[in-house]
Scaffold this motif. Structure first.
Motif, PDB file in Angstrom:
ATOM      1  N   ASP A  56      -1.823 -14.818  -4.750  1.00 24.23           N
ATOM      2  CA  ASP A  56      -1.601 -16.261  -4.835  1.00 24.23           C
ATOM      3  C   ASP A  56      -2.054 -16.993  -3.573  1.00 24.23           C
ATOM      4  OD1 ASP A  56       0.323 -15.255  -3.141  1.00 24.23           O
ATOM      5  OD2 ASP A  56       2.024 -16.235  -4.135  1.00 24.23           O
ATOM      6  N   GLY A  57      -2.798 -16.306  -2.713  1.00 27.99           N
ATOM      7  CA  GLY A  57      -3.289 -16.938  -1.495  1.00 27.99           C
ATOM      8  C   GLY A  57      -2.198 -17.399  -0.556  1.00 27.99           C
ATOM      9  N   SER A  58      -1.040 -16.747  -0.601  1.00 27.61           N
ATOM     10  CA  SER A  58       0.112 -17.227   0.157  1.00 27.61           C
ATOM     11  C   SER A  58       0.185 -16.690   1.585  1.00 27.61           C
ATOM     12  CB  SER A  58       1.409 -16.877  -0.584  1.00 27.61           C
ATOM     13  OG  SER A  58       1.545 -15.469  -0.738  1.00 27.61           O
ATOM     14  N   ILE A  59      -0.749 -15.834   1.984  1.00 28.40           N
ATOM     15  CA  ILE A  59      -0.813 -15.356   3.364  1.00 28.40           C
ATOM     16  C   ILE A  59      -2.151 -15.791   3.940  1.00 28.40           C
ATOM     17  CG2 ILE A  59      -0.810 -13.357   4.876  1.00 28.40           C
ATOM     18  CD1 ILE A  59       1.114 -11.992   3.082  1.00 28.40           C
ATOM     19  N   ALA A  60      -2.105 -16.559   5.043  1.00 27.87           N
ATOM     20  CA  ALA A  60      -3.278 -17.292   5.501  1.00 27.87           C
ATOM     21  C   ALA A  60      -4.280 -16.465   6.290  1.00 27.87           C
ATOM     22  CB  ALA A  60      -2.833 -18.491   6.345  1.00 27.87           C
ATOM     23  N   THR A  61      -3.825 -15.480   7.046  1.00 26.82           N
ATOM     24  CA  THR A  61      -4.714 -14.783   7.975  1.00 26.82           C
ATOM     25  C   THR A  61      -4.541 -13.275   7.892  1.00 26.82           C
ATOM     26  OG1 THR A  61      -3.090 -14.777   9.785  1.00 26.82           O
ATOM     27  CG2 THR A  61      -4.527 -16.732   9.581  1.00 26.82           C
ATOM     28  N   LEU A  62      -5.525 -12.541   8.426  1.00 31.67           N
ATOM     29  CA  LEU A  62      -5.403 -11.082   8.494  1.00 31.67           C
ATOM     30  C   LEU A  62      -4.242 -10.683   9.390  1.00 31.67           C
ATOM     31  CD1 LEU A  62      -9.139  -9.975   8.733  1.00 31.67           C
ATOM     32  CD2 LEU A  62      -7.578  -9.634   6.810  1.00 31.67           C
ATOM     33  N   GLU A  63      -4.020 -11.428  10.458  1.00 25.17           N
ATOM     34  CA  GLU A  63      -2.887 -11.136  11.339  1.00 25.17           C
ATOM     35  C   GLU A  63      -1.570 -11.230  10.568  1.00 25.17           C
ATOM     36  OE1 GLU A  63      -5.369 -13.128  11.990  1.00 25.17           O
ATOM     37  OE2 GLU A  63      -6.298 -12.414  13.850  1.00 25.17           O
ATOM     38  N   ALA A  64      -1.455 -12.247   9.712  1.00 25.20           N
ATOM     39  CA  ALA A  64      -0.227 -12.405   8.929  1.00 25.20           C
ATOM     40  C   ALA A  64      -0.108 -11.323   7.854  1.00 25.20           C
ATOM     41  CB  ALA A  64      -0.194 -13.792   8.292  1.00 25.20           C
ATOM     42  N   VAL A  65      -1.224 -10.851   7.334  1.00 26.90           N
ATOM     43  CA  VAL A  65      -1.184  -9.729   6.386  1.00 26.90           C
ATOM     44  C   VAL A  65      -0.622  -8.493   7.075  1.00 26.90           C
ATOM     45  CG1 VAL A  65      -2.588  -8.132   5.018  1.00 26.90           C
ATOM     46  CG2 VAL A  65      -3.065 -10.583   4.942  1.00 26.90           C
ATOM     47  N   ILE A  66      -1.074  -8.234   8.291  1.00 24.57           N
ATOM     48  CA  ILE A  66      -0.546  -7.088   9.029  1.00 24.57           C
ATOM     49  C   ILE A  66       0.944  -7.271   9.302  1.00 24.57           C
ATOM     50  CG2 ILE A  66      -0.675  -5.862  11.238  1.00 24.57           C
ATOM     51  CD1 ILE A  66      -3.683  -6.320  11.189  1.00 24.57           C
ATOM     52  N   ASP A  67       1.375  -8.491   9.627  1.00 25.63           N
ATOM     53  CA  ASP A  67       2.810  -8.761   9.796  1.00 25.63           C
ATOM     54  C   ASP A  67       3.573  -8.385   8.528  1.00 25.63           C
ATOM     55  OD1 ASP A  67       2.541  -9.751  12.367  1.00 25.63           O
ATOM     56  OD2 ASP A  67       2.432 -11.853  11.720  1.00 25.63           O
ATOM     57  N   HIS A  68       3.015  -8.765   7.385  1.00 22.46           N
ATOM     58  CA  HIS A  68       3.675  -8.475   6.114  1.00 22.46           C
ATOM     59  C   HIS A  68       3.893  -6.976   5.936  1.00 22.46           C
ATOM     60  CE1 HIS A  68       4.494  -8.502   1.787  1.00 22.46           C
ATOM     61  NE2 HIS A  68       3.544  -7.589   1.657  1.00 22.46           N
ATOM     62  N   TYR A  69       2.851  -6.189   6.189  1.00 25.21           N
ATOM     63  CA  TYR A  69       2.964  -4.749   5.943  1.00 25.21           C
ATOM     64  C   TYR A  69       3.784  -4.036   7.014  1.00 25.21           C
ATOM     65  CZ  TYR A  69      -0.087  -5.080   1.943  1.00 25.21           C
ATOM     66  OH  TYR A  69      -0.600  -5.394   0.703  1.00 25.21           O
ATOM     67  N   THR A  70       3.683  -4.451   8.266  1.00 27.75           N
ATOM     68  CA  THR A  70       4.510  -3.799   9.287  1.00 27.75           C
ATOM     69  C   THR A  70       5.991  -4.110   9.072  1.00 27.75           C
ATOM     70  OG1 THR A  70       4.157  -5.663  10.821  1.00 27.75           O
ATOM     71  CG2 THR A  70       2.701  -3.745  11.045  1.00 27.75           C
ATOM     72  N   SER A  71       6.282  -5.221   8.396  1.00 26.99           N
ATOM     73  CA  SER A  71       7.679  -5.574   8.089  1.00 26.99           C
ATOM     74  C   SER A  71       8.180  -4.918   6.812  1.00 26.99           C
ATOM     75  CB  SER A  71       7.823  -7.098   7.956  1.00 26.99           C
ATOM     76  OG  SER A  71       7.464  -7.751   9.149  1.00 26.99           O
ATOM     77  N   GLY A  72       7.284  -4.267   6.082  1.00 23.76           N
ATOM     78  CA  GLY A  72       7.685  -3.648   4.823  1.00 23.76           C
ATOM     79  C   GLY A  72       7.938  -4.642   3.715  1.00 23.76           C
ATOM     80  N   GLY A  73       7.241  -5.786   3.760  1.00 21.34           N
ATOM     81  CA  GLY A  73       7.433  -6.831   2.767  1.00 21.34           C
ATOM     82  C   GLY A  73       7.700  -8.156   3.446  1.00 21.34           C
ATOM     83  N   ARG A  74       7.979  -9.185   2.647  1.00 27.95           N
ATOM     84  CA  ARG A  74       8.138 -10.537   3.189  1.00 27.95           C
ATOM     85  C   ARG A  74       9.483 -11.125   2.809  1.00 27.95           C
ATOM     86  NH1 ARG A  74       3.809 -15.043   1.480  1.00 27.95           N
ATOM     87  NH2 ARG A  74       4.708 -14.600  -0.575  1.00 27.95           N
TER      88      ARG A  74
END
Length: 381
Positions: free
Chosen positions: A306-324
């Motif tokens: 859904d295009g809800s994560i703006a940057t690659l850095e934020a994608v990595i944040d999502h996965y290192t956190s185990g979800g959002r």
């Protein structure tokens, strides 16, 4: 390794003699399509009823970039799939030709020929031909909007100075080649040629050890290693476990929940974007989507279905956190505790340097030759 070419010789006309008289030549067989495959890439799967030809690809390229293909003449396939963005559009989600909101992100099309299924979560669309029908004829939401205006669109194409000849060359066996079936087959044929395999990562795999920076090489080790474990889903030649090539057996459909949402504490996703659940009706399929390929991923922001994560850095944040964990807005809920989340999506730690290295690797997947290739550009300009 040099570029692999799939070339077949053109069979010449054969003269036969019978009953003491020379008969006319047999029809000349059409030449086999010459794939321009990146090094190490297999030949893509092509349906038997739509063999590749240069004429079909050329027609498909013209149609792909033509706004006259939409019902109201305002939107082309290329409007949501721009070559400079690796055939994505830079928006969270597109807007159709009539202003309808399209709930899912427009993905990049690099190496789309190798996917096992098409669109983000439809397990039934197994070919590019089947997929093309969705943006062309879907009415809820409307994208290109041909359903109520197909005859009008076909009339525009017939009146154009170039299209009648392009259609006849692509479909010479048809008495009236300008039609729905020909449009779909030509678009699919063009998209199968959108092959990307000249990034720094590709050149490194082919033996150029200087093609990737030291940081990108360290990021590659993280990507394929047991810390980040990205490779479990992003595997294969185009870094997605959705894969099909000529002669390969279509594997079981693989769709995954990455813990983006959890609206009710029991795994619910936004109602206009429930994932595989839309087709299966199984509660455990809420939020399950196909793994996107990562070729040119640095060019295809924003991210997720859904295009809800703006940057690659934020994608990595999502996965290192185990979800959002969504803490505000209409979709509040802790995706980290989503009961349908894949067990591989679990918290892990990266140092600042490791994060930078992982980003450098993802950027090494950018293929500048692909986004500048004149074979894919707008022929109307």
């Amino acid at each position: 390794m040099s570029h692999a070419w799939k070339v077949s010789a053109v069979l010449g006309a054969v003269l036969s003699v019978g009953c003491g008289e020379e008969e006319g030549p047999e029809p000349q067989l059409a030449p086999a399509y010459e794939w321009r495959l990146p090094a190490g890439f297999p030949e893509p799967f092509v349906p038997e009823d739509n063999p590749m030809s240069e004429a079909k690809v050329d027609l498909g390229r013209h149609l792909f970039h033509d706004v006259r293909l939409s019902g109201n003449g305002t939107l082309a396939c290329a409007s949501c799939h721009e070559q400079a963005r690796a055939f994505s559009d830079g928006k969270a989600t597109p807007v159709g030709s009539t202003g309808h909101h399209v709930p899912r992100n427009a993905p990049g099309l690099a190496n789309v020929a190798y996917l096992g299924t098409y669109t983000w979560a439809n397990p039934l669309l197994e070919t590019l031909e089947a997929q093309a029908l969705v943006p062309l004829f879907n009415e809820v939401p409307t994208e290109l909007g041909l359903a109520p205006r197909l005859d009008e669109v076909l009339g525009r194409l017939r009146e154009d100075a170039r299209y009648p000849e392009l259609f006849r060359a692509a479909f010479p066996e048809e008495a009236e080649p300008i039609g729905k079936d020909a449009i779909v087959k030509a678009l699919a044929s063009f998209q199968r040629t959108l092959l990307s395999g000249s990034s720094p990562y590709d050149r490194y795999l082919q033996g150029d050890i200087t093609a990737m920076t030291p940081s990108a090489k360290r990021g590659m080790e993280l990507f394929f290693g047991e810390t980040a474990e990205c490779y479990h889903c992003h595997s294969g030649p185009h870094l997605s476990n959705s894969f099909r090539a000529k002669g390969s057996v279509l594997s079981g459909r693989q769709f995954f929940n990455t813990g983006l949402y959890n609206l009710d504490g029991q795994g619910a996703y936004p109602p206009d974007n429930p994932g595989l659940f839309e087709f299966s009706g199984k509660a455990s399929d809420q939020g399950r989507f196909r793994v996107p390929p990562l070729r040119n991923v640095a060019l295809t922001a924003p991210y997720m279905h859904d295009g809800s994560i703006a940057t690659l850095e934020a994608v990595i944040d999502h996965y290192t956190s185990g979800g959002r964990n969504v803490t505000e807005g209409p979709f509040i809920g802790d995706g980290r505790t989503n009961p349908n989340k894949d067990p591989l999506v679990r918290p892990f730690e990266l140092t600042a340097a490791e994060r930078a290295d992982l980003i450098a690797f993802l950027e090494s997947l950018t293929d500048t030759a692909f986004i500048q290739d004149p074979r894919f550009s707008n022929p109307w300009q």
